[in-house]
Design an enzyme around this catalytic site. Structure first.
Site, short mmCIF file in Angstrom:
data_model
loop_
_atom_site.label_atom_id
_atom_site.label_comp_id
_atom_site.label_asym_id
_atom_site.label_seq_id
_atom_site.Cartn_x
_atom_site.Cartn_y
_atom_site.Cartn_z
N MET A 1 14.37 23.63 3.46
CA MET A 1 13.52 22.98 2.46
C MET A 1 14.33 22.13 1.49
O MET A 1 13.93 21.02 1.13
CB MET A 1 12.72 24.03 1.68
CG MET A 1 11.72 23.43 0.72
SD MET A 1 10.80 24.62 -0.24
CE MET A 1 9.69 25.30 0.95
N TYR B 1 18.79 28.50 9.62
CA TYR B 1 17.62 29.14 10.22
C TYR B 1 17.61 28.99 11.73
O TYR B 1 17.85 27.90 12.26
CB TYR B 1 16.34 28.52 9.66
CG TYR B 1 16.08 28.86 8.21
CD1 TYR B 1 15.85 30.18 7.81
CD2 TYR B 1 16.07 27.87 7.25
CE1 TYR B 1 15.62 30.48 6.48
CE2 TYR B 1 15.83 28.16 5.92
CZ TYR B 1 15.60 29.48 5.54
OH TYR B 1 15.37 29.78 4.23
N LYS C 1 0.86 -1.20 0.00
CA LYS C 1 0.00 0.00 0.00
C LYS C 1 0.89 1.24 0.00
O LYS C 1 2.11 1.14 0.24
CB LYS C 1 -0.90 -0.02 1.24
CG LYS C 1 -0.14 0.01 2.57
CD LYS C 1 -1.05 -0.31 3.75
CE LYS C 1 -0.27 -0.31 5.05
NZ LYS C 1 -1.04 -0.90 6.15
N ARG D 1 -10.22 -0.49 16.10
CA ARG D 1 -10.21 0.45 14.99
C ARG D 1 -11.25 -0.02 13.99
O ARG D 1 -12.29 0.58 13.83
CB ARG D 1 -8.80 0.52 14.40
CG ARG D 1 -8.52 1.75 13.58
CD ARG D 1 -7.07 1.79 13.10
NE ARG D 1 -6.66 0.56 12.40
CZ ARG D 1 -5.45 0.38 11.89
NH1 ARG D 1 -4.52 1.31 11.99
NH2 ARG D 1 -5.16 -0.75 11.27
C1 LIG Z 1 -0.30 -2.04 6.60
C2 LIG Z 1 -0.88 -3.31 7.08
C3 LIG Z 1 -0.07 -4.42 7.34
C4 LIG Z 1 1.45 -4.37 7.30
O1 LIG Z 1 1.91 -3.87 8.54
P1 LIG Z 1 3.48 -3.78 8.85
O2 LIG Z 1 3.54 -3.30 10.26
O3 LIG Z 1 4.04 -2.79 7.90
O4 LIG Z 1 4.03 -5.13 8.66
C5 LIG Z 1 -0.68 -5.60 7.68
N1 LIG Z 1 -2.02 -5.69 7.78
C6 LIG Z 1 -2.84 -4.64 7.56
C7 LIG Z 1 -4.31 -4.82 7.68
C8 LIG Z 1 -2.30 -3.42 7.20
O5 LIG Z 1 -3.10 -2.39 6.99
#
Ligand SMILES: *Cc1c(COP(=O)(O)O)cnc(C)c1O
Length: 358
Positions: free
Chosen positions: A303, A255, A35, A131
């Protein structure tokens, strides 16, 4: 284009880390979580590098899934939060996506959809993270509604851990037993483990594991560094020295004049800044490497530039390579100084940084 800020993405490191996840969770299949554009590394090149070896991929939304499908990725793709509106169900079916179902409204949408063929569902159980997901009677009700629908091809039970990175904490065991209580009487495959659980909690491996951050080379375990040697950094954020200055004792840098030289100091200016995704709140002392030698950030992050201590590196020259994180400087070490996690460092690398694959 010659600005030297770039990220080298080591797809073979990603593949090796996937194999390591599979070797720890023997017998389980592994959903490579890519993702957020592969945690900032580029989802398509990583998916291609894994090729047929991948059991499947996890993404956060249809847009991310379609990018993979359009690049010819034909493995299982799981939408980890399911669909965000009813129209996406049909899209998911047409592109053979697997959908997570975490709430009653998603069950309604699926059962009301007009589909040419049924969809595989990963039904989310809330085992204590609070969640997403169902628990208790609502879980069994959702399961039976899905089970009796011709829109559903198969059902897997999944859950997610809130504290699997804390290897000493009781919380993960508690979540596991709550999961068992919740799913009692339902005969289905299970998926529980994220990276932390793959590394630290073998009982959680079950049928499908879901490695994310470990595939990019960073162990999420706060108090167990034993996997750091095996996991290989998939991102090497690099730039170069673009100027070198000799400053006097009492001179303040950049800065806010945050860093004041205590003695005559050789300072390097590096072409990387917060607009590239280097954290602006990085404090003095944040590690980095010049020419492969460890040194540190001094002065506030701008930046487009940072300033670094060249005191330990009398031979450093303009044009010398600087690693912000990667093999010489673990992303976890930078994250620790900056009060964040490697996940955030990786996903915040901006478009201005060219990704090069090897
Ligand atoms: C992002 C995610 C993972 C992966 O988690 P990591 O901590 O990066 O291994 C696994 N399961 C779900 C449902 C996620 O959203």
């Amino acid at each position: 284009m010659t600005r030297p800020a770039h990220a080298i993405i080591d797809t073979q490191a990603f593949v090796a880390n996937y194999r390591y996840a599979k070797s720890l969770a023997k017998g389980a299949r592994a959903l490579a979580v890519i993702k957020a554009n592969g945690y900032g590394h580029g989802a398509v090149p990583l998916a291609r590098a894994l090729g047929d070896e991948a059991d499947g991929f996890g993404v956060a939304c249809c847009e991310e899934a379609l990018e993979l499908r359009e690049s010819g990725i034909d493995q299982r793709i799981v939408l980890l939060e399911g669909v965000f509106e009813p129209g996406e169900i049909d899209l998911a079916a047409r592109h053979s996506l697997t959908i997570v179902v975490h709430s009653p409204h998603q069950v309604d949408w699926l059962l009301d959809a007009r589909l040419t063929h049924p969809l595989p569902v990963w039904l989310k159980v809330d085992s204590g993270m609070h969640r997403l997901g169902f628990s208790g009677d609502t879980l069994h009700e959702a399961y039976h509604r899905l089970r009796s629908s011709d829109k559903v091809a198969s059902i897997l039970l999944m859950s997610h851990f809130a504290r699997a990175d804390e290897t000493g904490a009781a919380a993960t065991g508690v979540q596991q037993s709550r999961f068992e209580q919740n799913v009692a009487g339902i005969d289905a495959a299970h998926s529980l483990a994220n990276s932390a659980a793959i590394l630290a909690w073998p009982d959680t491996h079950r049928d499908w594991v879901r490695p994310g951050i470990m595939l990019y080379g960073s162990s999420p375990l706060a108090d167990d560094r034993s996997h750091d040697e095996v996991l290989q950094a998939a991102m090497h954020l690099r730039s170069e020295l673009i100027a070198i200055r000799e400053l006097d004792a009492g001179d303040a840098i950049g800065y806010g004049g945050r860093y004041v030289c205590r003695e005559p100091t050789r300072v390097g200016v590096v072409a990387i800044g917060y607009a590239d995704g280097y954290p602006r709140h990085a404090p003095d002392g944040t590690p980095l490497a010049v020419n492969g030698h460890a040194t540190q950030l001094i002065g506030r992050v701008s930046m487009d530039m940072i300033t670094v201590d060249l005191g330990p590196l009398p031979d450093a020259r303009v044009g010398d390579p600087v690693e912000l994180w990667g093999t010489q400087v673990p992303a976890n070490a930078v994250a620790g100084h900056c009060g964040t996690i490697a996940y955030e460092l990786f996903t915040r690398v901006t478009r201005r940084v060219h990704l090069h694959y090897r």
